[in-house]
Design a protein around this motif. Structure first.
Motif, short mmCIF file in Angstrom:
data_model
loop_
_atom_site.label_atom_id
_atom_site.label_comp_id
_atom_site.label_asym_id
_atom_site.label_seq_id
_atom_site.Cartn_x
_atom_site.Cartn_y
_atom_site.Cartn_z
N ILE A 1 0.82 -1.20 0.00
CA ILE A 1 0.00 0.00 0.00
C ILE A 1 0.86 1.26 0.00
O ILE A 1 1.72 1.44 0.85
CB ILE A 1 -0.92 0.01 1.23
CG1 ILE A 1 -1.90 -1.16 1.12
CG2 ILE A 1 -1.67 1.32 1.36
CD1 ILE A 1 -2.58 -1.48 2.40
N THR A 2 0.62 2.09 -0.99
CA THR A 2 1.30 3.37 -1.04
C THR A 2 0.30 4.51 -1.00
O THR A 2 0.65 5.65 -0.72
CB THR A 2 2.13 3.49 -2.33
OG1 THR A 2 1.28 3.30 -3.46
CG2 THR A 2 3.25 2.45 -2.35
N SER B 1 -2.89 6.60 0.36
CA SER B 1 -3.61 6.84 1.60
C SER B 1 -5.06 7.11 1.25
O SER B 1 -5.41 7.39 0.11
CB SER B 1 -3.02 8.06 2.33
OG SER B 1 -3.17 9.21 1.54
N ASN C 1 -1.73 -2.42 12.30
CA ASN C 1 -0.59 -1.51 12.11
C ASN C 1 -0.99 -0.21 11.42
O ASN C 1 -0.16 0.67 11.19
CB ASN C 1 0.53 -2.19 11.31
CG ASN C 1 0.10 -2.59 9.91
OD1 ASN C 1 -0.97 -2.22 9.42
ND2 ASN C 1 0.95 -3.36 9.23
N GLY C 2 -2.28 -0.09 11.09
CA GLY C 2 -2.78 1.14 10.48
C GLY C 2 -2.39 1.34 9.04
O GLY C 2 -2.57 2.43 8.49
N LYS C 3 -1.86 0.31 8.38
CA LYS C 3 -1.34 0.48 7.01
C LYS C 3 -2.18 -0.22 5.96
O LYS C 3 -1.68 -0.59 4.90
CB LYS C 3 0.10 -0.04 6.96
CG LYS C 3 1.07 0.78 7.79
CD LYS C 3 2.50 0.28 7.62
CE LYS C 3 3.47 1.13 8.45
NZ LYS C 3 4.87 0.65 8.30
N GLY C 4 -3.41 -0.40 6.22
CA GLY C 4 -4.27 -1.01 5.22
C GLY C 4 -5.50 -1.62 5.86
O GLY C 4 -5.77 -1.43 7.04
N SER C 5 -6.24 -2.36 5.07
CA SER C 5 -7.48 -2.94 5.57
C SER C 5 -7.94 -4.05 4.65
O SER C 5 -7.53 -4.13 3.48
CB SER C 5 -8.56 -1.88 5.67
OG SER C 5 -8.81 -1.28 4.40
N PRO D 1 -8.99 2.04 4.88
CA PRO D 1 -7.61 2.53 4.83
C PRO D 1 -6.77 1.81 3.78
O PRO D 1 -6.89 0.60 3.60
CB PRO D 1 -7.09 2.24 6.24
CG PRO D 1 -8.31 2.20 7.10
CD PRO D 1 -9.38 1.60 6.24
N GLY D 2 -5.96 2.59 3.07
CA GLY D 2 -5.04 2.01 2.10
C GLY D 2 -5.53 1.99 0.68
O GLY D 2 -4.82 1.53 -0.21
#
Length: 204
Positions: A19-20, A22, A111-115, A175-176
């Motif tokens: 994921i890049t 946002s 980790n808040g970096k995707g879903s 997210p992501g």
């Protein structure tokens, strides 16, 4: 939902996302009124559909309208990992249905970096509605054709665009993932205006 399967699905899906993007605010859609200056009704209808194309050809939509039996994922529209398949009704193959990993709502990674995306009826569009790689004009003709759009009338297409919950997920992808432009209400209004002006299509 089996917790072990859910955890497995989360780990497998998380790996390839890379994921890049946002969940930033997507650009808007033009209001229907902004097309009033196009005097020719047919040309206005084409222009309206071209604006609709910003949603229709966005990865959030194309990923679930693939040309193969395997969905795509992410903003780069890479093949789904794990290598799942359409199955008999678009909900996945027996034993590995979409609902194995995709629950009724988006689930953010810790980790808040995707879903993991989710919806109560997560599934692929019918094979007849596959439009990955097709021109906007070809997609338009496909959307209008009851033999290829699930037997829908134009009025039903407008209702689908404006109110269908799975279509609406594109504006709330978790997210992501970049959401589709504008709002579902704006997309529905553009669809109704396109139909009212003759439901003309761009050149194929």
């Amino acid at each position: 939902m089996n917790p072990g399967l859910w955890a497995l699905g989360a780990s497998l899906i998380a790996l390839p996302l890379a994921i890049t993007a946002s969940a930033q605010q997507a650009p808007g859609l033009k209001a229907v009124s902004s097309f009033d200056g196009i005097a020719d009704k047919g040309a206005r209808s084409v222009a309206l559909f071209e604006e609709m194309g910003k949603v229709i050809q966005h990865p959030r939509c194309v990923n679930c309208h693939p040309r193969t039996d395997r969905p795509n994922q992410g903003d780069a529209s890479t093949p789904h990992n794990t290598p799942v398949t359409r199955g008999p009704d678009g909900h996945g193959a027996p034993g590995l249905e979409c609902a194995t990993c995709h629950g009724p709502a988006n689930v953010a990674f810790s980790n808040g970096k995707g879903s993991i995306p989710g919806h109560p009826d997560w599934h692929l569009a019918p094979k007849s509605m596959a439009w990955e790689g097709a021109s906007l004009g070809a997609i338009c003709e496909q959307i209008k054709d009851p033999k290829r759009n699930g037997g829908k009338t134009l009025a039903q297409i407008a209702e689908h665009h404006a109110h269908d919950g799975l279509v609406g997920w594109g504006w709330n992808p978790g997210p992501g993932r970049a959401p589709v432009p504008g709002t579902q209400a704006e997309f529905g209004a553009l669809t109704r205006a396109w139909i009212a002006n003759g439901a003309k299509c761009p050149k194929v």
